[in-house]
Design a protein around this motif. Sequence first.
Motif, PDB file in Angstrom:
ATOM      1  N   LEU A  53       0.826  -1.210   0.000  1.00  0.00           N
ATOM      2  CA  LEU A  53       0.000   0.000   0.000  1.00  0.00           C
ATOM      3  C   LEU A  53       0.862   1.263   0.000  1.00  0.00           C
ATOM      4  CD1 LEU A  53      -2.884   1.152   0.196  1.00  0.00           C
ATOM      5  CD2 LEU A  53      -2.645   1.077   2.683  1.00  0.00           C
ATOM      6  N   GLU A  54       1.898   1.272   0.815  1.00  0.00           N
ATOM      7  CA  GLU A  54       2.786   2.440   0.859  1.00  0.00           C
ATOM      8  C   GLU A  54       3.490   2.644  -0.483  1.00  0.00           C
ATOM      9  OE1 GLU A  54       5.381   1.706   4.088  1.00  0.00           O
ATOM     10  OE2 GLU A  54       3.851   2.013   5.644  1.00  0.00           O
ATOM     11  N   PRO A 148      -7.996  28.431  -9.413  1.00  0.00           N
ATOM     12  CA  PRO A 148      -8.137  28.712  -7.972  1.00  0.00           C
ATOM     13  C   PRO A 148      -9.032  27.706  -7.247  1.00  0.00           C
ATOM     14  CG  PRO A 148      -8.401  30.705  -9.283  1.00  0.00           C
ATOM     15  CD  PRO A 148      -8.389  29.567 -10.241  1.00  0.00           C
ATOM     16  N   ALA A 149      -9.940  27.059  -7.957  1.00  0.00           N
ATOM     17  CA  ALA A 149     -10.845  26.105  -7.315  1.00  0.00           C
ATOM     18  C   ALA A 149     -10.225  24.720  -7.162  1.00  0.00           C
ATOM     19  CB  ALA A 149     -12.142  25.998  -8.117  1.00  0.00           C
ATOM     20  N   ALA A 150      -9.006  24.538  -7.625  1.00  0.00           N
ATOM     21  CA  ALA A 150      -8.369  23.216  -7.562  1.00  0.00           C
ATOM     22  C   ALA A 150      -7.759  22.977  -6.176  1.00  0.00           C
ATOM     23  CB  ALA A 150      -7.295  23.101  -8.634  1.00  0.00           C
ATOM     24  N   ARG A 151      -7.855  21.739  -5.760  1.00  0.00           N
ATOM     25  CA  ARG A 151      -7.265  21.336  -4.481  1.00  0.00           C
ATOM     26  C   ARG A 151      -6.490  20.031  -4.693  1.00  0.00           C
ATOM     27  NH1 ARG A 151     -11.261  19.765   0.268  1.00  0.00           N
ATOM     28  NH2 ARG A 151     -11.289  17.797  -0.926  1.00  0.00           N
ATOM     29  N   VAL A 152      -5.275  19.997  -4.151  1.00  0.00           N
ATOM     30  CA  VAL A 152      -4.408  18.828  -4.321  1.00  0.00           C
ATOM     31  C   VAL A 152      -4.343  18.073  -3.001  1.00  0.00           C
ATOM     32  CG1 VAL A 152      -2.133  18.009  -5.005  1.00  0.00           C
ATOM     33  CG2 VAL A 152      -3.065  20.088  -6.040  1.00  0.00           C
ATOM     34  N   ASP A 153      -4.668  16.800  -3.039  1.00  0.00           N
ATOM     35  CA  ASP A 153      -4.619  15.938  -1.855  1.00  0.00           C
ATOM     36  C   ASP A 153      -3.649  14.799  -2.121  1.00  0.00           C
ATOM     37  OD1 ASP A 153      -6.572  17.390  -0.447  1.00  0.00           O
ATOM     38  OD2 ASP A 153      -8.173  16.335  -1.521  1.00  0.00           O
ATOM     39  N   ALA A 154      -2.653  14.669  -1.264  1.00  0.00           N
ATOM     40  CA  ALA A 154      -1.717  13.554  -1.376  1.00  0.00           C
ATOM     41  C   ALA A 154      -2.388  12.286  -0.867  1.00  0.00           C
ATOM     42  CB  ALA A 154      -0.445  13.840  -0.587  1.00  0.00           C
ATOM     43  N   GLN A 155      -2.392  11.248  -1.683  1.00  0.00           N
ATOM     44  CA  GLN A 155      -3.030   9.999  -1.290  1.00  0.00           C
ATOM     45  C   GLN A 155      -2.344   9.379  -0.079  1.00  0.00           C
ATOM     46  OE1 GLN A 155      -3.449   7.330  -4.588  1.00  0.00           O
ATOM     47  NE2 GLN A 155      -4.483   8.826  -5.885  1.00  0.00           N
ATOM     48  N   GLU A 156      -1.047   9.593   0.031  1.00  0.00           N
ATOM     49  CA  GLU A 156      -0.310   9.050   1.173  1.00  0.00           C
ATOM     50  C   GLU A 156      -0.793   9.663   2.475  1.00  0.00           C
ATOM     51  OE1 GLU A 156       4.364   8.282   2.451  1.00  0.00           O
ATOM     52  OE2 GLU A 156       3.847   9.657   0.827  1.00  0.00           O
ATOM     53  N   ALA A 160      -2.817   7.628   5.584  1.00  0.00           N
ATOM     54  CA  ALA A 160      -1.915   7.460   6.736  1.00  0.00           C
ATOM     55  C   ALA A 160      -2.589   6.740   7.905  1.00  0.00           C
ATOM     56  CB  ALA A 160      -1.367   8.810   7.176  1.00  0.00           C
ATOM     57  N   PRO A 161      -3.860   7.050   8.253  1.00  0.00           N
ATOM     58  CA  PRO A 161      -4.498   6.299   9.352  1.00  0.00           C
ATOM     59  C   PRO A 161      -4.587   4.806   9.077  1.00  0.00           C
ATOM     60  CG  PRO A 161      -5.723   8.306   8.889  1.00  0.00           C
ATOM     61  CD  PRO A 161      -4.706   8.165   7.802  1.00  0.00           C
ATOM     62  N   VAL A 162      -4.833   4.433   7.806  1.00  0.00           N
ATOM     63  CA  VAL A 162      -4.884   3.007   7.467  1.00  0.00           C
ATOM     64  C   VAL A 162      -3.509   2.365   7.649  1.00  0.00           C
ATOM     65  CG1 VAL A 162      -5.376   1.343   5.651  1.00  0.00           C
ATOM     66  CG2 VAL A 162      -6.780   3.399   5.864  1.00  0.00           C
ATOM     67  N   ALA A 163      -2.466   3.072   7.197  1.00  0.00           N
ATOM     68  CA  ALA A 163      -1.097   2.550   7.349  1.00  0.00           C
ATOM     69  C   ALA A 163      -0.729   2.417   8.833  1.00  0.00           C
ATOM     70  CB  ALA A 163      -0.109   3.463   6.634  1.00  0.00           C
ATOM     71  N   LEU A 257      -7.360  -4.960  -1.119  1.00  0.00           N
ATOM     72  CA  LEU A 257      -6.523  -4.911   0.081  1.00  0.00           C
ATOM     73  C   LEU A 257      -6.252  -6.310   0.612  1.00  0.00           C
ATOM     74  CD1 LEU A 257      -5.066  -3.177   2.152  1.00  0.00           C
ATOM     75  CD2 LEU A 257      -7.204  -3.010   3.445  1.00  0.00           C
ATOM     76  N   LEU A 258      -7.292  -7.192   0.609  1.00  0.00           N
ATOM     77  CA  LEU A 258      -7.077  -8.561   1.068  1.00  0.00           C
ATOM     78  C   LEU A 258      -6.160  -9.317   0.120  1.00  0.00           C
ATOM     79  CD1 LEU A 258     -10.647  -9.605   2.286  1.00  0.00           C
ATOM     80  CD2 LEU A 258      -8.662  -9.022   3.677  1.00  0.00           C
ATOM     81  N   GLY A 259      -6.235  -8.988  -1.172  1.00  0.00           N
ATOM     82  CA  GLY A 259      -5.338  -9.632  -2.126  1.00  0.00           C
ATOM     83  C   GLY A 259      -3.888  -9.269  -1.892  1.00  0.00           C
ATOM     84  N   GLN A 260      -3.650  -8.057  -1.361  1.00  0.00           N
ATOM     85  CA  GLN A 260      -2.280  -7.641  -1.066  1.00  0.00           C
ATOM     86  C   GLN A 260      -1.762  -8.284   0.212  1.00  0.00           C
ATOM     87  OE1 GLN A 260      -2.764  -3.414  -0.872  1.00  0.00           O
ATOM     88  NE2 GLN A 260      -2.842  -3.146  -3.093  1.00  0.00           N
ATOM     89  N   ALA A 261      -2.672  -8.751   1.072  1.00  0.00           N
ATOM     90  CA  ALA A 261      -2.268  -9.337   2.351  1.00  0.00           C
ATOM     91  C   ALA A 261      -1.896 -10.808   2.170  1.00  0.00           C
ATOM     92  CB  ALA A 261      -3.380  -9.184   3.384  1.00  0.00           C
ATOM     93  N   SER A 262      -0.934 -11.075   1.324  1.00  0.00           N
ATOM     94  CA  SER A 262      -0.465 -12.440   1.094  1.00  0.00           C
ATOM     95  C   SER A 262       0.855 -12.653   1.824  1.00  0.00           C
ATOM     96  CB  SER A 262      -0.292 -12.699  -0.407  1.00  0.00           C
ATOM     97  OG  SER A 262       0.649 -11.791  -0.951  1.00  0.00           O
ATOM     98  N   LEU A 263       1.164 -13.914   2.067  1.00  0.00           N
ATOM     99  CA  LEU A 263       2.385 -14.229   2.805  1.00  0.00           C
ATOM    100  C   LEU A 263       3.622 -14.163   1.912  1.00  0.00           C
ATOM    101  CD1 LEU A 263       1.110 -17.186   4.993  1.00  0.00           C
ATOM    102  CD2 LEU A 263       1.737 -14.904   5.772  1.00  0.00           C
ATOM    103  N   GLY A 264       3.510 -14.640   0.682  1.00  0.00           N
ATOM    104  CA  GLY A 264       4.672 -14.685  -0.182  1.00  0.00           C
ATOM    105  C   GLY A 264       5.598 -15.830   0.201  1.00  0.00           C
ATOM    106  N   ALA A 265       6.613 -16.039  -0.601  1.00  0.00           N
ATOM    107  CA  ALA A 265       7.550 -17.148  -0.364  1.00  0.00           C
ATOM    108  C   ALA A 265       8.300 -16.980   0.947  1.00  0.00           C
ATOM    109  CB  ALA A 265       8.532 -17.249  -1.533  1.00  0.00           C
TER     110      ALA A 265
END
Length: 298
Positions: A53-54, A148-156, A160-163, A257-265
């Motif tokens: 995710l990071e 002027p109406a644009a707003r930039v939000d960093a996904q990170e 952050a609370p999820v991480a 997200l569950l697909g990323q939660a794998s153990l790996g080799a």
Amino acid sequence: MNPVTTARAERTRRVLDEARGVRAMVWIIAIMLFLTVLGAALGLATRNAAHTLEGQLVGRATVQVVASDPARQKAEAARALSTLRALPEVRRAVPVDPEELAALLRPWLGDDSADPDLPVPAMIDLELASETAAALPRVRTALTRVAPAARVDAQEAWMAPVADFLDLVVLIALVLVILLATATAAVVVLAARAGLDAHRHTIEVMHMLGSTDVQVARLFQRRIARDAGVGAAIGSLAAIAMLLLVSAQAAELGSQLLGQASLGASGWAALALLPIAFVLLAALAARFTITRALESVL
């Protein structure tokens, strides 16, 4: 080896091991290993999900253009997109399809998400060319001039609370594994002391016949290591079967997200080492306990 010596050693082992067969400690170790493998798998899978995710969120941002006038919003979104694609700090800038955005809002807004009168912001998916802290402020400054109406939000930032939560789960899993290992060592110590008390008179006779503390401790160590090995095999196999079942169920859900939660080799290799580590821990704890007890009592 001399047949007489071999027979004597076998009789000695039987004397100190009259409770042959399955012992209570076997099932205790099995339960400990079952919980430990599950806890370790939870920590490893969560750590892998957090790292993935990071990696996906670093250098990613979302630009929202919100204006009360739809024509102004459309014009500012077009200028923002053109400006972003010209900036050296931006690797890629892609507008989000309004239909795709409406599909994302449909679970919360229902069919109203496709209503043209509903004020939905224009969004641009942004990938920065540099992950430095100064890149995002320069992008914001450039957008302010043209939109002027644009707003930039960093996904990170908004993830952050999820991480942090995933890091907490990893920490809890680590503490759980440490506590279970400590509890296993304590069980082995209690079992070793109980065996020593049960065979105290036999051990005294063995000492009079010339057996040393190390030889006696080795017999106890061998017995406890055998019991720990049987329990570790039972517990770890049951835990692996449970993990395979959970993994199959998670794959059917199709969650990213569950697909990323794998153990790996590496994760499966670490789980395979846990039973070996527990058997070694049990053998060392038994040897240390019996040797210290024999030195202080007998």
